[in-house]
Design an enzyme around this catalytic site. Structure first.
Site, PDB file in Angstrom:
ATOM      1  N   SER A 152       0.824  -1.207   0.000  1.00 19.25           N
ATOM      2  CA  SER A 152       0.000   0.000   0.000  1.00 19.25           C
ATOM      3  C   SER A 152       0.863   1.264   0.000  1.00 19.25           C
ATOM      4  O   SER A 152       1.639   1.473  -0.926  1.00 19.25           O
ATOM      5  CB  SER A 152      -0.969  -0.040   1.182  1.00 19.25           C
ATOM      6  OG  SER A 152      -1.957   0.949   1.074  1.00 19.25           O
ATOM      7  N   ASP A 251     -10.016  -3.820  -4.796  1.00 20.04           N
ATOM      8  CA  ASP A 251      -9.228  -2.748  -4.189  1.00 20.04           C
ATOM      9  C   ASP A 251      -9.351  -1.482  -5.034  1.00 20.04           C
ATOM     10  O   ASP A 251      -9.162  -1.541  -6.258  1.00 20.04           O
ATOM     11  CB  ASP A 251      -7.764  -3.196  -4.124  1.00 20.04           C
ATOM     12  CG  ASP A 251      -6.851  -2.204  -3.432  1.00 20.04           C
ATOM     13  OD1 ASP A 251      -7.307  -1.113  -3.036  1.00 20.04           O
ATOM     14  OD2 ASP A 251      -5.663  -2.526  -3.278  1.00 20.04           O
ATOM     15  N   HIS A 281      -8.175  -4.932  -0.380  1.00 16.01           N
ATOM     16  CA  HIS A 281      -6.999  -4.209   0.074  1.00 16.01           C
ATOM     17  C   HIS A 281      -6.699  -4.577   1.531  1.00 16.01           C
ATOM     18  O   HIS A 281      -7.598  -4.634   2.366  1.00 16.01           O
ATOM     19  CB  HIS A 281      -7.223  -2.698  -0.034  1.00 16.01           C
ATOM     20  CG  HIS A 281      -5.989  -1.901   0.230  1.00 16.01           C
ATOM     21  ND1 HIS A 281      -5.107  -1.563  -0.767  1.00 16.01           N
ATOM     22  CD2 HIS A 281      -5.482  -1.388   1.375  1.00 16.01           C
ATOM     23  CE1 HIS A 281      -4.110  -0.862  -0.243  1.00 16.01           C
ATOM     24  NE2 HIS A 281      -4.312  -0.751   1.058  1.00 16.01           N
TER      25      HIS A 281
END
Length: 310
Positions: A152, A251, A281
């Site tokens: 991320s 995501d 995610h």
């Protein structure tokens, strides 16, 4: 295909409520730490170290799968939107990573926004990478055995470190692993990416939350045009490390991560890209027993199998 209910429930247990992030980011950090609390098993050896940047000490935590340091290195930058997360909340992830990959994992506790806005956290990550790459005696590992990895916002930082390393010419990472990376700056209704519009409301990481993270991270709106802030804004994608990119089907960041891989490939870099089906995610923080996590480690270990031997 409908999202797997088991994964959805597991990720909800690891997440925090949809609060006003800009006003309550400190509360979000506390909840993040509580939901990711982990006592290290005695099977894993870990110890702490500090890297100096001017008068600032950058904490790092080192995880080894055995009692010695005779392993390649994964230099890990944690996720959390540049605002939450730390080396404590990622203990479990890093311990599992060391065990499953057979690598020494070096986890960086970079400074967080909004107290320390862009580019403070990036400079911390770059400085730790610089020390490892230029001081091979530190962990008894050659520079060509070091791989950058992040998830991320941490994957954003890994990509930015690679771009910065090329531009500064001090060292060059040969490999990077980007797990559902944030590579763009716009996650509002004007986003050019379909995944933001398809997955930005009904799942755990919302488009609004990403917008809040970006706003808390930036020092000024001009940062959004900076490739070290949003790697997709780079004018030059050449001379980048061999790259493994992992994205998640549900995501909001899916399409920008895949587009970044495409840009790297179009500019002559070696890129391997995998979209994990039925995944949200943040799934990489789940236990390795989850099939999606097992699948990612299969891709990672195959990718790392080309790491030079001593």
């Amino acid at each position: 295909m409908a999202i797997n209910k088991v994964m959805l429930a597991a990720l909800k247990a690891l997440s925090y409520p949809d609060i006003n992030l800009k006003k309550n980011y400190k509360i979000a950090r506390q909840v993040e730490n509580l939901t990711h609390y982990h006592v290290l098993k005695p099977l894993y050896k870990s110890w702490d170290h500090k890297v100096m940047l001017d008068d600032h000490a950058i904490p790092v935590r080192i995880f080894s799968p055995e009692d010695d340091l005779d392993h390649p290195i994964l230099l890990f930058f944690h996720g959390g939107g540049w605002v939450i997360g730390n080396i404590d909340s990622y203990n479990k992830v890093c311990a599992n990573m060391a065990r499953i990959t057979g690598h020494t994992v070096v986890s960086v506790n970079y400074r967080l926004a909004p107290e320390h806005k862009f580019p403070c956290g990036l400079h911390d990550c770059y400085q730790v990478a610089r020390e490892l790459f230029l001081n091979e005696g530190l962990l008894c590992t050659r520079a060509d055995q070091i791989t950058l990895i992040g998830d991320s916002a941490g994957a954003n930082l890994a990509a930015a470190v690679s771009l910065m390393a090329r531009d500064r010419g001090e060292f060059f990472p040969q490999r990077q692993i980007l797990i559902y990376p944030a590579t763009y700056y716009d996650h509002s209704e004007t986003s050019p990416f379909l995944s933001v519009h398809e997955n930005g409301n009904d799942y755990l990481l919302t488009a609004k939350r990403i917008c809040d993270y970006v706003e808390l991270y930036q020092s000024s709106p001009d940062d959004r045009q900076n490739p070290y802030f949003a790697p997709l804004m780079a004018e030059d994608f050449s001379r980048q490390p061999r790259t493994l990119i992992i994205t998640a089907e549900y995501d909001p960041l899916r399409d920008e991560g895949e587009t970044y891989g495409q840009r790297l490939w179009e500019n002559g870099n070696r890129v391997e890209l995998h979209r994990i089906e039925d995944a949200l995610h943040g799934f990489f923080s789940l236990p390795p027993a989850f099939p999606q996590v097992r699948q990612v480690y299969e891709y990672i270990n195959r990718f790392l199998s080309e790491v030079p031997k001593k």
